[in-house]
Design a protein around this motif. Structure first.
Motif, PDB file in Angstrom:
ATOM      1  N   ASP A  37      12.688  12.862  46.692  1.00 27.37           N
ATOM      2  CA  ASP A  37      13.808  13.574  47.331  1.00 27.37           C
ATOM      3  C   ASP A  37      13.330  14.681  48.270  1.00 27.37           C
ATOM      4  O   ASP A  37      14.004  15.688  48.416  1.00 27.37           O
ATOM      5  CB  ASP A  37      14.713  14.188  46.247  1.00 27.37           C
ATOM      6  N   GLN A  38      12.135  14.530  48.861  1.00 29.90           N
ATOM      7  CA  GLN A  38      11.615  15.560  49.754  1.00 29.90           C
ATOM      8  C   GLN A  38      11.364  14.955  51.141  1.00 29.90           C
ATOM      9  O   GLN A  38      10.240  14.552  51.472  1.00 29.90           O
ATOM     10  CB  GLN A  38      10.348  16.195  49.148  1.00 29.90           C
ATOM     11  N   PRO A  39      12.415  14.890  51.980  1.00 30.02           N
ATOM     12  CA  PRO A  39      12.289  14.193  53.263  1.00 30.02           C
ATOM     13  C   PRO A  39      11.148  14.750  54.123  1.00 30.02           C
ATOM     14  O   PRO A  39      10.965  15.956  54.208  1.00 30.02           O
ATOM     15  CB  PRO A  39      13.651  14.423  53.941  1.00 30.02           C
ATOM     16  N   PRO A  78       8.702  14.601  39.001  1.00 31.95           N
ATOM     17  CA  PRO A  78       9.299  15.927  39.198  1.00 31.95           C
ATOM     18  C   PRO A  78       8.277  17.034  38.880  1.00 31.95           C
ATOM     19  O   PRO A  78       7.352  16.807  38.086  1.00 31.95           O
ATOM     20  CB  PRO A  78      10.452  15.960  38.183  1.00 31.95           C
ATOM     21  N   SER A  79       8.458  18.199  39.494  1.00 33.20           N
ATOM     22  CA  SER A  79       7.446  19.260  39.383  1.00 33.20           C
ATOM     23  C   SER A  79       7.012  19.524  37.948  1.00 33.20           C
ATOM     24  O   SER A  79       5.825  19.629  37.656  1.00 33.20           O
ATOM     25  CB  SER A  79       7.977  20.546  40.006  1.00 33.20           C
ATOM     26  N   ALA A  80       7.984  19.622  37.035  1.00 34.31           N
ATOM     27  CA  ALA A  80       7.648  20.047  35.667  1.00 34.31           C
ATOM     28  C   ALA A  80       6.974  18.953  34.853  1.00 34.31           C
ATOM     29  O   ALA A  80       6.466  19.219  33.762  1.00 34.31           O
ATOM     30  CB  ALA A  80       8.921  20.507  34.951  1.00 34.31           C
ATOM     31  N   GLN A  81       6.950  17.716  35.366  1.00 34.10           N
ATOM     32  CA  GLN A  81       6.401  16.617  34.546  1.00 34.10           C
ATOM     33  C   GLN A  81       5.032  16.140  35.009  1.00 34.10           C
ATOM     34  O   GLN A  81       4.465  15.209  34.445  1.00 34.10           O
ATOM     35  CB  GLN A  81       7.379  15.433  34.567  1.00 34.10           C
ATOM     36  N   ARG A  82       4.489  16.764  36.060  1.00 33.39           N
ATOM     37  CA  ARG A  82       3.279  16.220  36.661  1.00 33.39           C
ATOM     38  C   ARG A  82       2.082  16.218  35.710  1.00 33.39           C
ATOM     39  O   ARG A  82       1.360  15.216  35.602  1.00 33.39           O
ATOM     40  CB  ARG A  82       2.961  16.965  37.970  1.00 33.39           C
ATOM     41  N   GLU A  83       1.866  17.333  35.006  1.00 36.57           N
ATOM     42  CA  GLU A  83       0.681  17.411  34.134  1.00 36.57           C
ATOM     43  C   GLU A  83       0.766  16.357  33.023  1.00 36.57           C
ATOM     44  O   GLU A  83      -0.194  15.646  32.750  1.00 36.57           O
ATOM     45  CB  GLU A  83       0.532  18.809  33.512  1.00 36.57           C
ATOM     46  N   ALA A  96       2.263  14.785  45.314  1.00 31.37           N
ATOM     47  CA  ALA A  96       3.654  15.240  45.256  1.00 31.37           C
ATOM     48  C   ALA A  96       3.752  16.749  45.481  1.00 31.37           C
ATOM     49  O   ALA A  96       4.100  17.488  44.572  1.00 31.37           O
ATOM     50  CB  ALA A  96       4.266  14.862  43.905  1.00 31.37           C
ATOM     51  N   SER A  97       3.407  17.196  46.679  1.00 29.90           N
ATOM     52  CA  SER A  97       3.466  18.627  47.035  1.00 29.90           C
ATOM     53  C   SER A  97       2.923  19.486  45.902  1.00 29.90           C
ATOM     54  O   SER A  97       3.488  20.509  45.557  1.00 29.90           O
ATOM     55  CB  SER A  97       4.896  19.051  47.421  1.00 29.90           C
ATOM     56  N   TYR A  98       1.784  19.048  45.378  1.00 32.25           N
ATOM     57  CA  TYR A  98       1.242  19.573  44.115  1.00 32.25           C
ATOM     58  C   TYR A  98       0.164  20.617  44.430  1.00 32.25           C
ATOM     59  O   TYR A  98      -0.949  20.264  44.810  1.00 32.25           O
ATOM     60  CB  TYR A  98       0.645  18.386  43.360  1.00 32.25           C
ATOM     61  N   PRO A 103      -4.492  28.061  37.015  1.00 31.69           N
ATOM     62  CA  PRO A 103      -3.939  27.661  35.709  1.00 31.69           C
ATOM     63  C   PRO A 103      -3.769  26.144  35.567  1.00 31.69           C
ATOM     64  O   PRO A 103      -4.048  25.576  34.509  1.00 31.69           O
ATOM     65  CB  PRO A 103      -2.570  28.356  35.662  1.00 31.69           C
ATOM     66  N   ARG A 104      -3.330  25.460  36.632  1.00 30.63           N
ATOM     67  CA  ARG A 104      -3.166  23.997  36.531  1.00 30.63           C
ATOM     68  C   ARG A 104      -4.507  23.289  36.366  1.00 30.63           C
ATOM     69  O   ARG A 104      -4.581  22.226  35.752  1.00 30.63           O
ATOM     70  CB  ARG A 104      -2.444  23.462  37.769  1.00 30.63           C
ATOM     71  N   GLN A 105      -5.569  23.898  36.935  1.00 35.47           N
ATOM     72  CA  GLN A 105      -6.885  23.260  36.808  1.00 35.47           C
ATOM     73  C   GLN A 105      -7.384  23.262  35.365  1.00 35.47           C
ATOM     74  O   GLN A 105      -8.333  22.563  35.046  1.00 35.47           O
ATOM     75  CB  GLN A 105      -7.898  23.934  37.739  1.00 35.47           C
ATOM     76  N   ARG A 211       0.126  30.790  50.177  1.00 32.92           N
ATOM     77  CA  ARG A 211      -0.523  29.607  50.755  1.00 32.92           C
ATOM     78  C   ARG A 211      -0.625  28.595  49.626  1.00 32.92           C
ATOM     79  O   ARG A 211      -1.187  28.902  48.570  1.00 32.92           O
ATOM     80  CB  ARG A 211      -1.942  29.914  51.232  1.00 32.92           C
ATOM     81  N   GLU A 212      -0.100  27.416  49.844  1.00 34.21           N
ATOM     82  CA  GLU A 212      -0.105  26.356  48.838  1.00 34.21           C
ATOM     83  C   GLU A 212      -1.030  25.260  49.321  1.00 34.21           C
ATOM     84  O   GLU A 212      -0.796  24.641  50.357  1.00 34.21           O
ATOM     85  CB  GLU A 212       1.310  25.796  48.654  1.00 34.21           C
ATOM     86  N   ARG A 213      -2.116  25.055  48.557  1.00 30.52           N
ATOM     87  CA  ARG A 213      -3.085  24.002  48.921  1.00 30.52           C
ATOM     88  C   ARG A 213      -2.730  22.752  48.135  1.00 30.52           C
ATOM     89  O   ARG A 213      -2.892  22.723  46.917  1.00 30.52           O
ATOM     90  CB  ARG A 213      -4.501  24.466  48.591  1.00 30.52           C
ATOM     91  N   TYR A 214      -2.230  21.743  48.830  1.00 27.27           N
ATOM     92  CA  TYR A 214      -1.804  20.533  48.135  1.00 27.27           C
ATOM     93  C   TYR A 214      -3.015  19.680  47.765  1.00 27.27           C
ATOM     94  O   TYR A 214      -3.841  19.342  48.620  1.00 27.27           O
ATOM     95  CB  TYR A 214      -0.875  19.698  49.016  1.00 27.27           C
ATOM     96  N   GLY A 215      -3.075  19.335  46.475  1.00 28.26           N
ATOM     97  CA  GLY A 215      -4.145  18.466  46.007  1.00 28.26           C
ATOM     98  C   GLY A 215      -3.567  17.189  45.425  1.00 28.26           C
ATOM     99  O   GLY A 215      -2.369  17.095  45.142  1.00 28.26           O
TER     100      GLY A 215
HETATM  101  N1  GLU Z   1       3.737  23.375  45.825  1.00 32.86           N
HETATM  102  C1  GLU Z   1       4.517  23.978  44.790  1.00 32.86           C
HETATM  103  C2  GLU Z   1       4.119  23.463  43.417  1.00 32.86           C
HETATM  104  O1  GLU Z   1       3.291  22.627  43.286  1.00 32.86           O
HETATM  105  C3  GLU Z   1       5.988  23.793  45.020  1.00 32.86           C
HETATM  106  C4  GLU Z   1       6.416  22.395  45.371  1.00 32.86           C
HETATM  107  C5  GLU Z   1       6.680  21.525  44.172  1.00 32.86           C
HETATM  108  O2  GLU Z   1       7.208  21.993  43.157  1.00 32.86           O
HETATM  109  O3  GLU Z   1       6.372  20.335  44.253  1.00 32.86           O
HETATM  110  O4  GLU Z   1       4.599  23.945  42.431  1.00 32.86           O
END
Ligand code: GLU
Length: 400
Positions: A37-39, A78-83, A96-98, A103-105, A211-215
């Motif tokens: 849902d992210q055009p 969805p953002s909260a389910q990625r890990e 996914a715009s991640y 902390p996520r690492q 600054r958000e570095r997408y990986g």
């Molecule tokens: N890039 C941010 C994140 O990973 C916001 C975008 C998103 O939630 O996908 O949390």
């Protein structure tokens, strides 16, 4: 007999025993997590398949792993389910715009970055009061659960904000259109896609503050897959596919990312890869002088040490990463200073060399600490007509 390309693909897949599975007709397959849902980045089309820059990136990587687009299963992440989706094996990897964060690492591993964005605000077009995050005190801002965006405003910009969290950003956009939220906050690249869908009703404020570095997320510790994906991203940038996908998917919304990032994490501790005594002393002098002239903002002298044909790209990069040139942040960072330190020089031939440099910032207000992160640079030097010149420069922010 197998088609040679398919046979090659199978070899690539077998090396990736964990990430690849084979279906009945023996073709390797992958399950990849993306947003739906992210055009611009990744949105479900009428064809029943997602499309956008994240999807192109995922498909490019899959191709390099020997899996063609028809054999990818796309799952919404969805953002909260990625890990959890990565670590329980629901998906092989996630694009996914991640954002790569420290902390996520702890929970997952990342390849990349492949894109750099920044957190911003989306408001209704007729909104006149909200021009920066501080203006959200007493107002309602919506963001996605499990995102880096959700906590940021309250913590650093507007303690009195009323934050609401939804599973997805499109649900926040519905709230904004309905008037039950005053703003939506997440990365500018995502917000630009929504604004482009509703050009008469919504606009992006245009004041990024992180600054958000997408990986590309992979299961924690899967260094084999992480390495393959990193090299696929490098290929995507160097063969022009990255730029083509940015132009096709992101540019139409008006979003222009920072130039392609460095996709390996340059070491940020002092390393001199070869014995300094074997380096050409003139090379060492020029590299150090590049750092000094940048620190003193002596750009005329700096420019005399760059290759003429590379000068526009180098200048554009320096401009993007120097606070004093940042028109979007403005007076809040007018006193910010920076220091570049050369951390390593490698002479790769009599007339060629590379160096690493680290930049740190001083006098940055705390709330902009996620914006003015330290930076690692890698430079390529060439000796032209006897003089060492900087012929390529690339930058990446450092997570702390
Ligand atoms: N890039 C941010 C994140 O990973 C916001 C975008 C998103 O939630 O996908 O949390």
């Amino acid at each position: 007999m197998k088609h040679p390309i398919v046979a090659g693909a199978l070899v690539a897949c077998l090396a990736l025993a964990v990430a690849c599975s084979k279906n009945d007709d023996e073709k390797p397959t992958l399950t990849i997590g993306v947003k739906f849902d992210q055009p611009g980045l990744s949105a479900m089309g009428t064809s029943g398949k997602p499309a956008g820059f994240d999807v192109d990136t995922a498909a490019y990587i899959a191709d390099k792993l020997g899996v063609d687009a028809d054999h990818i299963t796309w799952k919404e992440a969805p953002s909260a389910q990625r890990e959890s989706m990565l670590n329980d094996g629901t998906v092989d990897f996630i694009v996914a715009s991640y954002s790569i964060t420290a902390p996520r690492q702890q929970q997952v591993s990342f390849a990349g970055p492949y894109l750099v964005a920044g957190q911003d605000l989306l408001v209704r077009k007729d909104e006149t009061r909200i021009d920066r995050p501080e203006a959200l005190d007493g107002r309602t801002v919506c963001s996605a659960e499990g995102s880096t965006s959700a906590a940021k405003i309250k913590k650093d910009f507007a303690a009195g904000v009323n934050s609401t969290a939804r599973p997805t950003y499109s649900a926040c956009v519905d709230d904004l259109l309905a008037g039950t939220a005053d703003a939506v906050t997440t990365d500018d690249v995502i917000l630009a896609g929504y604004a482009a869908q509703h050009p008469d009703k919504l606009r992006v404020v245009g004041h990024p503050f992180t600054r958000e570095r997408y990986g590309v997320g992979v299961k924690k510790g899967d260094t084999e897959l992480q390495g393959r994906i990193t090299s696929a991203i490098q290929d995507m940038i160097s063969d022009g596919s990255w730029e083509r996908s940015v132009s096709k998917n992101l540019a139409p919304s008006g979003f222009r990312p920072l130039s392609a990032p460095v996709v390996f994490n340059a070491p940020d501790t002092a390393v001199t890869a070869v014995d300094p005594n074997t380096l050409d002393p003139e090379l060492v002098k020029v590299v150090n002088r590049l750092a000094e002239t940048s620190n003193n903002q002596q750009w005329d002298e700096f420019n005399t040490m760059t290759c003429p044909d590379a000068a526009p790209a180098i200048n554009a990069l320096v401009k993007q990463y120097t606070p004093q040139f940042d028109e979007r942040i403005g007076p809040d960072v007018k006193d910010a200073g920076f220091t570049n330190t050369i951390t390593g020089i490698t002479q790769t031939g009599p007339d060629s060399a590379t160096f690493l440099a680290h930049e740190s910032f001083t006098n940055v207000p705390d709330k902009y600490r996620q914006y003015f992160k330290d930076i690692d640079y890698t430079g390529t030097m060439q000796r032209q007509n006897g003089a060492w010149k900087l012929c390529n420069l690339a930058a990446d922010f450092v997570e702390s």
